[in-house]
Design an enzyme around this catalytic site. Structure first.
Site, PDB file in Angstrom:
ATOM      1  N   LYS A   1     -84.874  72.584 -23.338  1.00  0.00           N
ATOM      2  CA  LYS A   1     -85.368  71.207 -23.400  1.00  0.00           C
ATOM      3  C   LYS A   1     -85.063  70.527 -24.737  1.00  0.00           C
ATOM      4  CE  LYS A   1     -89.373  72.174 -20.447  1.00  0.00           C
ATOM      5  NZ  LYS A   1     -89.035  71.789 -19.098  1.00  0.00           N
TER       6      LYS A   1
ATOM      7  N   GLU B   1     -94.118  67.173 -28.697  1.00  0.00           N
ATOM      8  CA  GLU B   1     -93.839  65.760 -28.446  1.00  0.00           C
ATOM      9  C   GLU B   1     -95.115  64.983 -28.196  1.00  0.00           C
ATOM     10  OE1 GLU B   1     -90.975  66.146 -25.193  1.00  0.00           O
ATOM     11  OE2 GLU B   1     -92.545  65.845 -23.722  1.00  0.00           O
TER      12      GLU B   1
ATOM     13  N   HIS C   1     -99.507  70.877 -14.378  1.00  0.00           N
ATOM     14  CA  HIS C   1     -98.140  70.383 -14.588  1.00  0.00           C
ATOM     15  C   HIS C   1     -97.199  70.757 -13.455  1.00  0.00           C
ATOM     16  CE1 HIS C   1     -99.565  69.336 -18.521  1.00  0.00           C
ATOM     17  NE2 HIS C   1     -99.814  70.597 -18.821  1.00  0.00           N
TER      18      HIS C   1
ATOM     19  N   ARG D   1     -80.166  71.334 -10.207  1.00  0.00           N
ATOM     20  CA  ARG D   1     -80.200  71.992  -8.888  1.00  0.00           C
ATOM     21  C   ARG D   1     -80.805  71.012  -7.896  1.00  0.00           C
ATOM     22  NH1 ARG D   1     -85.822  72.403  -8.915  1.00  0.00           N
ATOM     23  NH2 ARG D   1     -86.683  72.929 -10.943  1.00  0.00           N
TER      24      ARG D   1
HETATM   25  P1  ADP Z   1     -91.237  71.904 -16.472  1.00  0.00           P
HETATM   26  O1  ADP Z   1     -89.916  72.434 -16.878  1.00  0.00           O
HETATM   27  O2  ADP Z   1     -92.313  72.909 -16.511  1.00  0.00           O
HETATM   28  O3  ADP Z   1     -91.143  71.122 -15.197  1.00  0.00           O
HETATM   29  P2  ADP Z   1     -91.537  69.282 -17.765  1.00  0.00           P
HETATM   30  O4  ADP Z   1     -91.064  68.936 -19.130  1.00  0.00           O
HETATM   31  O5  ADP Z   1     -90.781  68.707 -16.636  1.00  0.00           O
HETATM   32  O6  ADP Z   1     -91.629  70.865 -17.665  1.00  0.00           O
HETATM   33  O7  ADP Z   1     -93.051  68.824 -17.675  1.00  0.00           O
HETATM   34  C1  ADP Z   1     -93.863  69.177 -16.579  1.00  0.00           C
HETATM   35  C2  ADP Z   1     -94.968  68.159 -16.417  1.00  0.00           C
HETATM   36  O8  ADP Z   1     -95.781  68.058 -17.599  1.00  0.00           O
HETATM   37  C3  ADP Z   1     -94.493  66.742 -16.175  1.00  0.00           C
HETATM   38  O9  ADP Z   1     -94.228  66.515 -14.823  1.00  0.00           O
HETATM   39  C4  ADP Z   1     -95.643  65.903 -16.690  1.00  0.00           C
HETATM   40  O10 ADP Z   1     -96.652  65.775 -15.733  1.00  0.00           O
HETATM   41  C5  ADP Z   1     -96.173  66.722 -17.842  1.00  0.00           C
HETATM   42  N1  ADP Z   1     -95.605  66.244 -19.118  1.00  0.00           N
HETATM   43  C6  ADP Z   1     -94.450  66.667 -19.667  1.00  0.00           C
HETATM   44  N2  ADP Z   1     -94.207  66.039 -20.824  1.00  0.00           N
HETATM   45  C7  ADP Z   1     -95.223  65.177 -21.014  1.00  0.00           C
HETATM   46  C8  ADP Z   1     -95.572  64.237 -22.048  1.00  0.00           C
HETATM   47  N3  ADP Z   1     -94.812  64.094 -23.139  1.00  0.00           N
HETATM   48  N4  ADP Z   1     -96.708  63.516 -21.913  1.00  0.00           N
HETATM   49  C9  ADP Z   1     -97.505  63.696 -20.845  1.00  0.00           C
HETATM   50  N5  ADP Z   1     -97.245  64.552 -19.855  1.00  0.00           N
HETATM   51  C10 ADP Z   1     -96.127  65.305 -19.920  1.00  0.00           C
HETATM   52  P1  ADP Z   2     -90.001  71.648 -11.101  1.00  0.00           P
HETATM   53  O1  ADP Z   2     -89.418  72.874 -11.697  1.00  0.00           O
HETATM   54  O2  ADP Z   2     -89.793  70.445 -11.940  1.00  0.00           O
HETATM   55  O3  ADP Z   2     -91.403  71.803 -10.592  1.00  0.00           O
HETATM   56  P2  ADP Z   2     -89.361  71.674  -8.292  1.00  0.00           P
HETATM   57  O4  ADP Z   2     -90.444  70.790  -7.859  1.00  0.00           O
HETATM   58  O5  ADP Z   2     -88.039  71.550  -7.619  1.00  0.00           O
HETATM   59  O6  ADP Z   2     -89.095  71.391  -9.807  1.00  0.00           O
HETATM   60  O7  ADP Z   2     -89.884  73.191  -8.198  1.00  0.00           O
HETATM   61  C1  ADP Z   2     -89.071  74.348  -8.317  1.00  0.00           C
HETATM   62  C2  ADP Z   2     -89.983  75.523  -8.117  1.00  0.00           C
HETATM   63  O8  ADP Z   2     -89.995  75.920  -6.750  1.00  0.00           O
HETATM   64  C3  ADP Z   2     -89.580  76.770  -8.818  1.00  0.00           C
HETATM   65  O9  ADP Z   2     -89.977  76.770 -10.152  1.00  0.00           O
HETATM   66  C4  ADP Z   2     -90.313  77.849  -8.013  1.00  0.00           C
HETATM   67  O10 ADP Z   2     -91.623  78.078  -8.487  1.00  0.00           O
HETATM   68  C5  ADP Z   2     -90.398  77.265  -6.631  1.00  0.00           C
HETATM   69  N1  ADP Z   2     -89.506  77.960  -5.687  1.00  0.00           N
HETATM   70  C6  ADP Z   2     -88.410  78.657  -5.970  1.00  0.00           C
HETATM   71  N2  ADP Z   2     -87.836  79.142  -4.878  1.00  0.00           N
HETATM   72  C7  ADP Z   2     -88.589  78.769  -3.848  1.00  0.00           C
HETATM   73  C8  ADP Z   2     -88.507  78.947  -2.427  1.00  0.00           C
HETATM   74  N3  ADP Z   2     -87.514  79.622  -1.852  1.00  0.00           N
HETATM   75  N4  ADP Z   2     -89.455  78.408  -1.660  1.00  0.00           N
HETATM   76  C9  ADP Z   2     -90.439  77.705  -2.220  1.00  0.00           C
HETATM   77  N5  ADP Z   2     -90.557  77.496  -3.538  1.00  0.00           N
HETATM   78  C10 ADP Z   2     -89.657  78.013  -4.357  1.00  0.00           C
HETATM   79 MG    MG Z   3     -90.051  69.445 -14.846  1.00  0.00          MG
END
Ligand code: ADP
Ligand code: ADP
Ligand code: MG
Length: 656
Positions: free
Chosen positions: A116, A200, A235, A297
C-alpha cells in the site's frame, strides 16, 4: 478464444468462472483439496484434479502443484479468482514461465500495487489524490507517533502488505498510539509475514467507493462505474451496491478518471478495482475522495457492476487475456438501474459473528427475475472450517435503488439455511434500516447499530423450543421412548416417570431435552387431540405450525424469525452431565485449532480467566473460565484440531 481454463480457486467464484468459461466453449479444469472432493465446483467442471490436503497452504496456495496439473491437463490459461493466489506476482510469473496465460494483470502491475505504501507513492506521482499520511519506510514508534501528531488525530495505522481488513487500527489520541502500533505490527507480521505499517488520516464519515477498471493489452483503459461498499464490519464489506447513493456525474467522472490514471501508471491489463475513501459529511464531492489501494483481480462484489452494465466481467477477462481489444469505449459503458449484493455467511451474529461450520441440512436460496444467487454449496454440503465461510452472494436489481433494496429484502426473507448459523436475518435488518434506505450511512454504521441489527446475545426462543420438542414427540415417539428408557437406566431425569399419572383423562410426561447444548425439561401432555408441549414461556399443541423444522441427525433444527434453535432429546451417554450441570465444561466454540493453553491440571482459576485460544479462519478466539474452581481434566492441547462443541477442559467447582 482460449480453448481451456484451469480455475485455481474454489467455492462460489470457481463455480461462477466455470459457468462463463463453458458458455464461451472452453474446457474447464478444476483443482481441489481433500475437503472439496465433492464440492459443487468440482462436480461442475469438465475435469477435476486433487492438489492436496484441506489447509489452503497445502493445496490452493501450492503454485508448483497447480502448475503441474495445468501442464499435464493442457490448460491454455489459469483463472485465479480472488483471494488465494490471485494477487501473487510470483504466481503470475510462474504461469508465464510455463507458457500458460494468467488471466490477470502482468506480474509487475501486481507487484507495484501489492504494497500500500509504494502504491500510494506511485499513483500520487500520476496525479491521483491519496489519503494524507506517512507512507515512507521509517518504522520507529517515536517517528511514527510524531507523524501521527503532524497528520492530526484520528489516524489509521495500516499494514503495508495488508488485506481483508487485517493489521489496521484506528487511533484517536497520542496516548493510545504506541499500543495500537505494536498490535497492528504483530497482526501484520502474523497475517502477512511483514510488520511494516503506514499511518494516514482517518477520514471522517468515511464512505468506501471503488471504481471497476478494465484495460486491454492495446493501451485502452476504461472504467465500469463505481460501487459503494460502505456497509462494513471490521473493515470488511457486508453489502455492496452500484451506483453509489448520492453519486453525481461530476464526481463519477473525476473518480473514474483518477482510477484510469492509477491503472495506466502501472501498465495495467485486465480487471482491477481502485478503492477510494470519501469524506461523506457533505455528500460525495470531487475534491473529497482519496486513493486507498488497488485490488489487482476480480472483486467479490463484481456482480453488481454486471447488473448495471449488462456485461459479463469474467468474459471480458478471458477476451483480454486472449489478446482481444476491449469491445467497448468509455462512452459506450452502460449504467442502467440499481443493484445491491449481500454476502450470506455461515457465522453467528449473536456471538460476535463467530464462523459457524457444519452440514447444511437445508438450503433454499431465493429466486426471481431480478435476483441472482452466486453460491458455492448445495443442501447437504459441509461448510468446513478451512476456508472463507461464505455460503452465497445474493444480488438484487431494480430500476431504482428502492426497488433493488425491496427485492433484496424479500430475497433474504426467502432464504432458508439450517445447520450452520448465518447472518441472513442480520442482513435483512440491515437492508431495511432507515439510514441505509436514506443513503445517509458511512462505514461506522454497522458497529454503531449492532443492537438494533440483532447482533447481540439474545434470549432463547421458547416458541422454537416448544416447536422442536413437539416435533420430536410427534415424529418419532418410539425413538423418544427408547432414548427416555436409556435415560431412566442411567438414572437421569426420568422421562415417563409420571407415565402412570392420570389427570382428568390426560397423561403427562417429562421430556428431557438439550437445547443448543443446554439441559431443559419439556412437559408433554397427551389427550384426545394428541400431544401438547409446555416449556417455561411457551405452550404448543400439535397442528400449530409456526416455524420451519429441519431434521438433523436425529435432532430438530427450528428456524423461526431468522434464528435457529437446535432441539435434541437429551442422551445422558453423550453428555458430561456432571460438568454440564455445574457449568464448568469448556467447549470449543467452533471447529478450529487450539493454538495456546494457559493453564495446567489442578490449577486454580477465577471466573473469566483466559484458559486457551482456539483459532479458526485465521482469527483468534479466547476461551475463558465459566466458573471459578480448579482445572480438572484437560482434553485438548496446543496443535489439536477440535470440532465445534468438543470438550477442551473442565473446571471443577469449589466445594461448599
Ligand atoms: P484492505 O486491503 O484490508 O482492503 P483498505 O486500505 O482497502 O485495506 O481498507 C479497508 C477498509 O478500511 C476500507 O474499506 C475503509 O472502510 C477503511 N479505511 C481504510 N482507510 C481509511 C481511512 N484513511 N479513513 C477511514 N477509513 C479507512
Ligand atoms: P477486499 O479485499 O477489498 O475485501 P473483496 O471484497 O474482493 O476485496 O474480498 C476478497 C476476499 O474474498 C478475500 O480476501 C478472501 O477473504 C475472500 N475469498 C477468497 N476466495 C474466496 C472464495 N473462493 N469464495 C469466497 N470468498 C473468498
Ligand atoms: Mg481494500
Amino acid at each position: 478464444m482460449l480453448s481451456s481454463v484451469l480455475v485455481a480457486n474454489r467455492g462460489e467464484i470457481a463455480v461462477r468462472v466455470i459457468r462463463t468459461a463453458r458458455r464461451l466453449g472452453m474446457r474447464t479444469i478444476a483443482v481441489h483439496s481433500d475437503a472439496d472432493r465433492d464440492a459443487l465446483f468440482v462436480r461442475l467442471a469438465d475435469e477435476a484434479h486433487r492438489i492436496g490436503p484441506a489447509p489452503a497452504s497445502e493445496s490452493y496456495l501450492k503454485i508448483e502443484t497447480i502448475l503441474e496439473v495445468a501442464k499435464s491437463a493442457g490448460a491454455a490459461c489459469i483463472h485465479p479468482g480472488y483471494g488465494f493466489l490471485s494477487e501473487r506476482a510470483a504466481f503470475a510469473r510462474a504461469c508465464a514461465d510455463a507458457g500458460i496465460v494468467f488471466v490477470g494483470p502482468p506480474a509487475e502491475a501486481i507487484e507495484a500495487m501489492g504494497l500500500k505504501d509504494a502504491a500510494k507513492a506511485l499513483v500520487q506521482k500520476a496525479g491521483v489524490p491519496v489519503v494524507p499520511g506517512y507512507h515512507g519506510s521509517r518504522q520507529e514508534p517515536d517517528f511514527l507517533r510524531q507523524k501521527a501528531y503532524e497528520i492530526g488525530y484520528p489516524v489509521l495505522i495500516k499494514a503495508v502488505a495488508g488485506g481483508g481488513g487485517k493489521g489496521m487500527r484506528r487511533v484517536d489520541k497520542a496516548a493510545e498510539f504506541d499500543a495500537a502500533l505494536a498490535s497492528a505490527q504483530r497482526e501484520a507480521q502474523g497475517a502477512f509475514g511483514d510488520p511494516r505499517v503506514l499511518v494516514e488520516k482517518y477520514v471522517l464519515a468515511p464512505r468506501h467507493v471503488e471504481i471497476q477498471v478494465f484495460a486491454d493489452a492495446h493501451g485502452n483503459v476504461i472504467h465500469l462505474n463505481e460501487r459503494d461498499c460502505s456497509l462494513q464490519r471490521r473493515h470488511q464489506k457486508v453489502i455492496e451496491e452500484a451506483p453509489a447513493p448520492g453519486m453525481t456525474p461530476e464526481v463519477r467522472e473525476a473518480m473514474g478518471r483518477a482510477a484510469v490514471e492509477a491503472a495506466r501508471a502501472v501498465g495495467y491489463v485486465g480487471a482491477g478495482t481502485v478503492e477510494f475513501i470519501a469524506d461523506g459529511r457533505e455528500g460525495l464531492r470531487a475534491d473529497r475522495f482519496w486513493f486507498m489501494e488497488m485490488n489487482t483481480r476480480l472483486q467479490v462484489e463484481h456482480p453488481v457492476t454486471e447488473a448495471i452494465t449488462g456485461l459479463d466481467l469474467v468474459e471480458l477477462q478471458f477476451r483480454i487475456a486472449s489478446g482481444e481489444a476491449l469491445p467497448l469505449a468509455q462512452v459506450d459503458v452502460p449504467l442502467v438501474g440499481h443493484a445491491v449484493e449481500a454476502r450470506l455467511y455461515a457465522e453467528d451474529p449473536e456471538r460476535g459473528f463467530l464462523p459457524s461450520t457444519g452440514r447444511l441440512f437445508a438450503l433454499s436460496l431465493p429466486e426471481g427475475d431480478d435476483v441472482r444467487v452466486d453460491a458455492g454449496v448445495e443442501a447437504g454440503d459441509q461448510v468446513t472450517p478451512f476456508y472463507d465461510p461464505m455460503i452465497a452472494k445474493i444480488i438484487a436489481r431494480g430500476e431504482t435503488r428502492g426497488e433493488a433494496l425491496d427485492t433484496l429484502s424479500r430475497a433474504l426473507g426467502e432464504t432458508v439455511v439450517a445447520g450452520p448459523r448465518t447472518n441472513a436475518a442480520f442482513l435483512a435488518r440491515l437492508v431495511d434500516a432507515s439510514a441505509f434506505r436514506e443513503g445517509t450511512f458511512d462505514t461506522g454504521f454497522i458497529d454503531a447499530n449492532l443492537e438494533a441489527l440483532g447482533a447481540v446475545p439474545q434470549e432463547r426462543d421458547p416458541a422454537s423450543v416448544a416447536a422442536g420438542a413437539l416435533s420430536l414427540v410427534a415424529s418419532d415417539l418410539a425413538a423418544a421412548r427408547e432414548a427416555a428408557r436409556a435415560a431412566l437406566r442411567e438414572g437421569a431425569t426420568p422421562w415417563l416417570a409420571e407415565d402412570g399419572f392420570q389427570l382428568l383423562g390426560e397423561r403427562r410426561t417429562t421430556l428431557p431435552l438439550l437445547v443448543d447444548g443446554e439441559r431443559l425439561d419439556a412437559h408433554v401432555t397427551f389427550d384426545a387431540d394428541g400431544p401438547a408441549v409446555e416449556i417455561p414461556g411457551a405452550t404448543l399443541a400439535l397442528g400449530e405450525p409456526e416455524a420451519t423444522l429441519v431434521e438433523a441427525e436425529g435432532d430438530v433444527l427450528v428456524l423461526r424469525e431468522g434464528r435457529q434453535t437446535r432441539v435434541a432429546l437429551f442422551d445422558p451417554a453423550s453428555v458430561d452431565l456432571e460438568h454440564l450441570d455445574a457449568g464448568g465444561l469448556v467447549k470449543a466454540p467452533m471447529h478450529g485449532k487450539v493454538v495456546a493453553l494457559f493453564v495446567s491440571a489442578g490449577e486454580r482459576v477465577e471466573k473469566g480467566q483466559r484458559l486457551a485460544i482456539v483459532e479458526a479462519m485465521k482469527m483468534e478466539h479466547p476461551l475463558t473460565a465459566p466458573i471459578a474452581g480448579s482445572v480438572g481434566e484437560i482434553a485438548a492441547g496446543p496443535g489439536d484440531q477440535v470440532a465445534e462443541g468438543a470438550r477442551i477442559l473442565v473446571i471443577e467447582a469449589e466445594e461448599g
